[in-house]
Design a protein around this motif. Structure first.
Motif, PDB file in Angstrom:
ATOM      1  N   LEU A   1       6.651  32.645 -58.360  1.00  0.00           N
ATOM      2  CA  LEU A   1       6.885  32.695 -59.802  1.00  0.00           C
ATOM      3  C   LEU A   1       8.341  32.398 -60.114  1.00  0.00           C
ATOM      4  O   LEU A   1       9.250  32.819 -59.397  1.00  0.00           O
ATOM      5  N   LYS A   2       8.536  31.664 -61.208  1.00  0.00           N
ATOM      6  CA  LYS A   2       9.868  31.451 -61.779  1.00  0.00           C
ATOM      7  C   LYS A   2       9.934  32.175 -63.117  1.00  0.00           C
ATOM      8  O   LYS A   2       8.944  32.241 -63.847  1.00  0.00           O
ATOM      9  N   ALA A   3      11.092  32.711 -63.444  1.00  0.00           N
ATOM     10  CA  ALA A   3      11.243  33.423 -64.712  1.00  0.00           C
ATOM     11  C   ALA A   3      11.140  32.452 -65.886  1.00  0.00           C
ATOM     12  O   ALA A   3      11.833  31.427 -65.891  1.00  0.00           O
ATOM     13  N   PRO A   4      10.298  32.737 -66.880  1.00  0.00           N
ATOM     14  CA  PRO A   4      10.260  31.883 -68.080  1.00  0.00           C
ATOM     15  C   PRO A   4      11.613  31.756 -68.773  1.00  0.00           C
ATOM     16  O   PRO A   4      11.886  30.754 -69.442  1.00  0.00           O
ATOM     17  N   SER A   5      12.486  32.749 -68.595  1.00  0.00           N
ATOM     18  CA  SER A   5      13.820  32.687 -69.194  1.00  0.00           C
ATOM     19  C   SER A   5      14.707  31.619 -68.559  1.00  0.00           C
ATOM     20  O   SER A   5      15.809  31.352 -69.041  1.00  0.00           O
ATOM     21  N   SER A   6      14.229  30.981 -67.474  1.00  0.00           N
ATOM     22  CA  SER A   6      14.997  29.919 -66.824  1.00  0.00           C
ATOM     23  C   SER A   6      14.767  28.554 -67.465  1.00  0.00           C
ATOM     24  O   SER A   6      15.395  27.570 -67.064  1.00  0.00           O
ATOM     25  N   LEU A   7      13.904  28.474 -68.477  1.00  0.00           N
ATOM     26  CA  LEU A   7      13.582  27.190 -69.099  1.00  0.00           C
ATOM     27  C   LEU A   7      14.745  26.648 -69.931  1.00  0.00           C
ATOM     28  O   LEU A   7      15.483  27.387 -70.576  1.00  0.00           O
ATOM     29  N   VAL A   8      14.867  25.324 -69.917  1.00  0.00           N
ATOM     30  CA  VAL A   8      15.796  24.616 -70.792  1.00  0.00           C
ATOM     31  C   VAL A   8      15.159  23.262 -71.092  1.00  0.00           C
ATOM     32  O   VAL A   8      14.401  22.725 -70.272  1.00  0.00           O
ATOM     33  N   GLY A   9      15.439  22.713 -72.260  1.00  0.00           N
ATOM     34  CA  GLY A   9      14.801  21.480 -72.670  1.00  0.00           C
ATOM     35  C   GLY A   9      15.585  20.233 -72.313  1.00  0.00           C
ATOM     36  O   GLY A   9      16.720  20.288 -71.817  1.00  0.00           O
ATOM     37  N   HIS A  10      14.968  19.085 -72.600  1.00  0.00           N
ATOM     38  CA  HIS A  10      15.617  17.783 -72.431  1.00  0.00           C
ATOM     39  C   HIS A  10      16.930  17.761 -73.214  1.00  0.00           C
ATOM     40  O   HIS A  10      17.017  18.239 -74.344  1.00  0.00           O
ATOM     41  N   GLY A  11      17.963  17.211 -72.582  1.00  0.00           N
ATOM     42  CA  GLY A  11      19.258  17.134 -73.231  1.00  0.00           C
ATOM     43  C   GLY A  11      20.109  18.370 -73.056  1.00  0.00           C
ATOM     44  O   GLY A  11      21.255  18.412 -73.521  1.00  0.00           O
ATOM     45  N   GLY A  12      19.563  19.383 -72.354  1.00  0.00           N
ATOM     46  CA  GLY A  12      20.307  20.616 -72.136  1.00  0.00           C
ATOM     47  C   GLY A  12      21.199  20.525 -70.906  1.00  0.00           C
ATOM     48  O   GLY A  12      21.386  19.454 -70.316  1.00  0.00           O
ATOM     49  N   GLN A  13      21.741  21.654 -70.528  1.00  0.00           N
ATOM     50  CA  GLN A  13      22.617  21.729 -69.370  1.00  0.00           C
ATOM     51  C   GLN A  13      22.074  22.718 -68.349  1.00  0.00           C
ATOM     52  O   GLN A  13      21.567  23.783 -68.718  1.00  0.00           O
ATOM     53  N   VAL A  14      22.201  22.356 -67.083  1.00  0.00           N
ATOM     54  CA  VAL A  14      21.964  23.288 -65.985  1.00  0.00           C
ATOM     55  C   VAL A  14      23.287  23.970 -65.677  1.00  0.00           C
ATOM     56  O   VAL A  14      24.285  23.305 -65.380  1.00  0.00           O
ATOM     57  N   GLN A  15      23.288  25.281 -65.782  1.00  0.00           N
ATOM     58  CA  GLN A  15      24.505  26.067 -65.558  1.00  0.00           C
ATOM     59  C   GLN A  15      24.515  26.604 -64.127  1.00  0.00           C
ATOM     60  O   GLN A  15      23.694  27.457 -63.773  1.00  0.00           O
TER      61      GLN A  15
END
Length: 281
Positions: A102-116
């Protein structure tokens, strides 16, 4: 259909570079299921087809795309599901011996976002994948019936910190599940079990594969996940990644293209605010 979540959680159909808002679902309000979840549930219950009243259009470039499903109840991911990836990672076991994680749903980011990137002293890799979105509640479904419970598919990056920590932890940092740019319903493609896709890092192809080479196909993954728990509309199951994974650093750009989507998932990488890692890995 190609269905996107955008701006304040509205949903719309994407066609020819334009977004046509489905006004009936409105914006997503605090404490409420997302408009996309409500739309998918209505589709699963047979409450609507492709004839919903629309407004717009607005150019895709004029909106902020969100993760297509901003609030799945769960994200299942498949470890070691391509044999070439098993070889490159020197893994003795693959998905049939590992199951899903399982991955946390809070890890989602959309197109055009940034991976921190959270830490200054750890390696982080890109992993391009194909994800399916559940459309109808599923529990103990057969492989033969599994795809009837799928609303559509989208691109996903399973960003990963290398090391010995629990797999779910290493893959659940905030922004570590870029997804998008939108969902494509299964009727738009001939065979979701044979989708070609690529992952590029700074314009160079790093991964080039097809879902036909999966050890466990997408229907297998849905069927298996449904034996673990009840799958709800909007839940996400992602395929696992092929060979070609590699490290990312500050300033990198990652792009995933999947056959039939008619759009790309693109995110940039930042290390702003990164700190030393508290665990040894």
């Amino acid at each position: 259909m190609r269905v996107a979540s955008f701006n304040d959680g509205r949903v719309g159909f994407v066609k020819d570079g334009q977004v046509f808002e489905v006004r009936e679902f409105g914006a997503t309000r605090s404490g409420q299921l997302s408009a996309m979840r409500r739309l998918i549930e209505g589709w699963g219950n047979g409450e609507w087809g492709d004839d919903l009243p629309l407004c717009g259009p607005v150019p895709v470039d004029a909106v902020t795309l969100l993760p297509p499903v901003p609030d799945p109840t769960k994200i299942f991911a498949a470890p070691v599901n391509y044999r070439d990836h098993q070889v490159e990672m020197n893994e003795s076991v693959q998905v049939s011996g590992l199951g899903l994680f399982l991955k946390a749903p809070s890890s989602l980011v959309g197109h055009g976002g940034q991976v921190q990137l959270p830490y200054t002293d750890r390696r982080f890799d890109h992993e391009g994948e194909v994800a399916v979105v559940i459309g109808r509640r599923a529990r103990n479904v057969s492989k033969a019936d599994a795809l009837h419970h799928v609303f559509g598919y989208t691109a996903l990056l399973d960003m990963t910190m290398r090391g010995g920590e629990d797999r779910s932890t290493r893959k659940s940092f905030e922004t570590f599940t870029p997804m998008g740019p939108w969902i494509v319903t299964l009727d738009e493609v001939e065979d979701v079990e044979d989708l070609k896709f690529t992952c590029r890092l700074n314009g160079k192809v790093r991964q080039d594969a097809a879902t036909s080479s999966l050890i466990w196909g997408l229907a297998d993954l849905v069927a298996y996940a449904s034996t673990v728990t009840t799958l709800e509309p909007g839940d996400v199951i992602t395929s696992g990644t092929p060979a070609g994974v590699g490290p990312v650093v500050e300033g990198d750009s990652i792009k995933v293209d999947i056959e039939g989507i008619e759009g790309s998932l693109v995110v940039d990488v930042t290390a702003k605010g990164a700190v030393p890692c508290p665990t040894s890995g």
